[in-house]
Structure formats: structure tokens, C-alpha cells
Design a protein around this motif. Sequence first.
Motif, PDB file in Angstrom:
ATOM      1  N   VAL A  87       0.817  -1.208   0.000  1.00  0.00           N
ATOM      2  CA  VAL A  87       0.000   0.000   0.000  1.00  0.00           C
ATOM      3  C   VAL A  87       0.851   1.259   0.000  1.00  0.00           C
ATOM      4  N   GLY A  88       1.856   1.309  -0.868  1.00  0.00           N
ATOM      5  CA  GLY A  88       2.617   2.530  -1.062  1.00  0.00           C
ATOM      6  C   GLY A  88       3.818   2.711  -0.165  1.00  0.00           C
ATOM      7  N   TYR A  89       4.140   1.756   0.672  1.00  0.00           N
ATOM      8  CA  TYR A  89       5.337   1.843   1.497  1.00  0.00           C
ATOM      9  C   TYR A  89       6.476   1.104   0.807  1.00  0.00           C
ATOM     10  N   ALA A  90       7.698   1.303   1.272  1.00  0.00           N
ATOM     11  CA  ALA A  90       8.856   0.654   0.664  1.00  0.00           C
ATOM     12  C   ALA A  90       8.808  -0.865   0.852  1.00  0.00           C
ATOM     13  N   ASP A  91       8.258  -1.310   1.959  1.00  0.00           N
ATOM     14  CA  ASP A  91       8.158  -2.741   2.212  1.00  0.00           C
ATOM     15  C   ASP A  91       6.692  -3.110   2.422  1.00  0.00           C
ATOM     16  N   PRO A  92       6.318  -4.352   2.096  1.00  0.00           N
ATOM     17  CA  PRO A  92       4.924  -4.768   2.311  1.00  0.00           C
ATOM     18  C   PRO A  92       4.617  -4.899   3.802  1.00  0.00           C
ATOM     19  N   ARG A  93       3.384  -4.578   4.169  1.00  0.00           N
ATOM     20  CA  ARG A  93       2.927  -4.696   5.549  1.00  0.00           C
ATOM     21  C   ARG A  93       2.249  -6.043   5.729  1.00  0.00           C
ATOM     22  N   GLN A  94       2.485  -6.706   6.865  1.00  0.00           N
ATOM     23  CA  GLN A  94       1.881  -8.007   7.140  1.00  0.00           C
ATOM     24  C   GLN A  94       1.024  -7.913   8.402  1.00  0.00           C
ATOM     25  N   VAL A  95      -0.183  -8.487   8.309  1.00  0.00           N
ATOM     26  CA  VAL A  95      -1.091  -8.551   9.443  1.00  0.00           C
ATOM     27  C   VAL A  95      -1.439 -10.026   9.650  1.00  0.00           C
ATOM     28  N   ALA A  96      -1.213 -10.537  10.864  1.00  0.00           N
ATOM     29  CA  ALA A  96      -1.467 -11.947  11.168  1.00  0.00           C
ATOM     30  C   ALA A  96      -2.973 -12.209  11.250  1.00  0.00           C
ATOM     31  N   ILE A  97      -3.404 -13.352  10.713  1.00  0.00           N
ATOM     32  CA  ILE A  97      -4.803 -13.753  10.767  1.00  0.00           C
ATOM     33  C   ILE A  97      -4.985 -14.654  11.993  1.00  0.00           C
ATOM     34  N   PRO A  98      -5.869 -14.288  12.951  1.00  0.00           N
ATOM     35  CA  PRO A  98      -6.075 -15.134  14.123  1.00  0.00           C
ATOM     36  C   PRO A  98      -6.791 -16.443  13.770  1.00  0.00           C
ATOM     37  N   ALA A  99      -6.672 -17.409  14.654  1.00  0.00           N
ATOM     38  CA  ALA A  99      -7.310 -18.714  14.446  1.00  0.00           C
ATOM     39  C   ALA A  99      -8.826 -18.550  14.431  1.00  0.00           C
ATOM     40  N   GLY A 100      -9.490 -19.265  13.530  1.00  0.00           N
ATOM     41  CA  GLY A 100     -10.941 -19.248  13.446  1.00  0.00           C
ATOM     42  C   GLY A 100     -11.491 -18.166  12.537  1.00  0.00           C
ATOM     43  N   ILE A 101     -10.643 -17.305  11.992  1.00  0.00           N
ATOM     44  CA  ILE A 101     -11.074 -16.228  11.105  1.00  0.00           C
ATOM     45  C   ILE A 101     -10.676 -16.582   9.677  1.00  0.00           C
ATOM     46  N   LYS A 102     -11.604 -16.357   8.755  1.00  0.00           N
ATOM     47  CA  LYS A 102     -11.366 -16.669   7.344  1.00  0.00           C
ATOM     48  C   LYS A 102     -11.238 -15.360   6.569  1.00  0.00           C
ATOM     49  N   VAL A 103     -10.203 -15.241   5.745  1.00  0.00           N
ATOM     50  CA  VAL A 103      -9.962 -14.031   4.963  1.00  0.00           C
ATOM     51  C   VAL A 103      -9.888 -14.413   3.490  1.00  0.00           C
ATOM     52  N   GLU A 104     -10.612 -13.670   2.663  1.00  0.00           N
ATOM     53  CA  GLU A 104     -10.589 -13.865   1.214  1.00  0.00           C
ATOM     54  C   GLU A 104     -10.197 -12.554   0.562  1.00  0.00           C
ATOM     55  N   VAL A 105      -9.351 -12.633  -0.475  1.00  0.00           N
ATOM     56  CA  VAL A 105      -8.943 -11.436  -1.209  1.00  0.00           C
ATOM     57  C   VAL A 105      -9.318 -11.625  -2.667  1.00  0.00           C
ATOM     58  N   GLN A 106     -10.097 -10.677  -3.207  1.00  0.00           N
ATOM     59  CA  GLN A 106     -10.462 -10.691  -4.625  1.00  0.00           C
ATOM     60  C   GLN A 106     -10.205  -9.308  -5.172  1.00  0.00           C
ATOM     61  N   GLN A 107      -9.268  -9.179  -6.090  1.00  0.00           N
ATOM     62  CA  GLN A 107      -8.848  -7.916  -6.687  1.00  0.00           C
ATOM     63  C   GLN A 107      -8.548  -6.897  -5.594  1.00  0.00           C
ATOM     64  N   ASN A 108      -9.367  -5.875  -5.430  1.00  0.00           N
ATOM     65  CA  ASN A 108      -9.059  -4.854  -4.429  1.00  0.00           C
ATOM     66  C   ASN A 108      -9.960  -4.948  -3.191  1.00  0.00           C
ATOM     67  N   ARG A 109     -10.599  -6.087  -2.969  1.00  0.00           N
ATOM     68  CA  ARG A 109     -11.490  -6.261  -1.812  1.00  0.00           C
ATOM     69  C   ARG A 109     -10.966  -7.352  -0.890  1.00  0.00           C
ATOM     70  N   ILE A 110     -11.091  -7.090   0.403  1.00  0.00           N
ATOM     71  CA  ILE A 110     -10.697  -8.051   1.434  1.00  0.00           C
ATOM     72  C   ILE A 110     -11.939  -8.374   2.242  1.00  0.00           C
ATOM     73  N   LYS A 111     -12.339  -9.659   2.279  1.00  0.00           N
ATOM     74  CA  LYS A 111     -13.514 -10.067   3.052  1.00  0.00           C
ATOM     75  C   LYS A 111     -13.052 -10.897   4.241  1.00  0.00           C
ATOM     76  N   ILE A 112     -13.459 -10.445   5.430  1.00  0.00           N
ATOM     77  CA  ILE A 112     -13.094 -11.107   6.680  1.00  0.00           C
ATOM     78  C   ILE A 112     -14.364 -11.676   7.282  1.00  0.00           C
ATOM     79  N   SER A 113     -14.356 -12.972   7.635  1.00  0.00           N
ATOM     80  CA  SER A 113     -15.545 -13.581   8.214  1.00  0.00           C
ATOM     81  C   SER A 113     -15.153 -14.566   9.303  1.00  0.00           C
ATOM     82  N   GLY A 114     -16.095 -14.790  10.224  1.00  0.00           N
ATOM     83  CA  GLY A 114     -15.851 -15.724  11.310  1.00  0.00           C
ATOM     84  C   GLY A 114     -16.970 -15.657  12.332  1.00  0.00           C
ATOM     85  N   PRO A 115     -16.974 -16.563  13.298  1.00  0.00           N
ATOM     86  CA  PRO A 115     -18.044 -16.586  14.294  1.00  0.00           C
ATOM     87  C   PRO A 115     -17.889 -15.567  15.419  1.00  0.00           C
TER      88      PRO A 115
END
Length: 183
Positions: A109-137
Amino acid sequence: MSRIGKQPVPLPANVNVAVSGRQVTVESGPKKLTFSHRPEVSVRVDDKAKAVLVERRSDDRLAKALHGLTRALIANMVTGVTTGFSKELEVNGVGWAAKIQGQNVVLNVGYADPRQVAIPAGIKVEVQQNRIKISGPDKQAVGQLAAQIRAQRPPEPYNGKGIKYVDERIVRKAGKAFAGKTA
């Protein structure tokens, strides 16, 4: 009495709630959530009415506040194990992208290095083009992960670049105006 706290939490047919001491466990199929409530309130399951009841033990200010809170948290747990929660984010910027690598969301997102965010257990993340969908109970975990991803590059009001919620409206500002005509 708390208007929210005094309402029973209705239980669908496929949801099981167990209360042992201060530990409340809600499960439906493979999904299971646990919550430890405060001692100022008590939680019990009414099998005849198929509902969970939350009662406060005294009328002091803290107990009144925790009465509605505890009922709302248990209602969110029941909703989470039956239908689940989701948040959707949008990445706006030329050449900006998001992808999943293992248990991390990698954001360019425009920085010199990519940023990483850890996904917690039980959470599902989907990436399609420019959208990020986060779902879980777990409503709190879904919202927290969405907030962490958005915080990597919040939307800015001049060009509209950044990571925003899909339903979020960015109030745009006008840039610098050219100084008037010279005589």
C-alpha cells in the motif's frame, strides 16, 4: 432494569449453551465460542423457553452496566455460531494490492516494504482484486482484524487513497485553490 439485559436470548434448535460457574459456552456443529462473565451478573439457561437469561445480583451502577453488556455478548455468540459475522474492506490506490501468504495478509500500500497482518485462528480471509472479506463466528475478532488492516493505511480525504470499509463514506476535501487572477 436494563431494557436490553432483561430480554431473554432465544436459542435456535441447533445451538447448545452450557453454563458452568462463570464460563458460558455456545456451540453449534464445529463452531464453539466461550465467554467468562463478571461476578456481578448471573447467567442461566431456561430449557422450557429455549432461552438464555441474564440477571444482575445487585442494583449498583457497575452491575447495571454489565447486565446489558453480558446479554449482548451472549446474543452475539449465538448469532456468530449460527450465521457468523463479516466485514469487507476495499483497497484504493494505483498499484496497491493485498494477498494472503500462509496465515498473514500482505498489503502493498505505497510503502517501501509490504505490511503483514497476522490472521487469528478461526477467522477466514478472502482477497479478490481490491477487496478483502473477513468472516468468522467471533464478532470481536472479525472487527479487530478489520481495524488492524485498515490502520495500515487509513483513507485520506484528498485523493481517496487508502484502505476503507466498503460501506464507509470518505468526506473529500478540496485541494489548494490557485490564488486568484493578477491584475
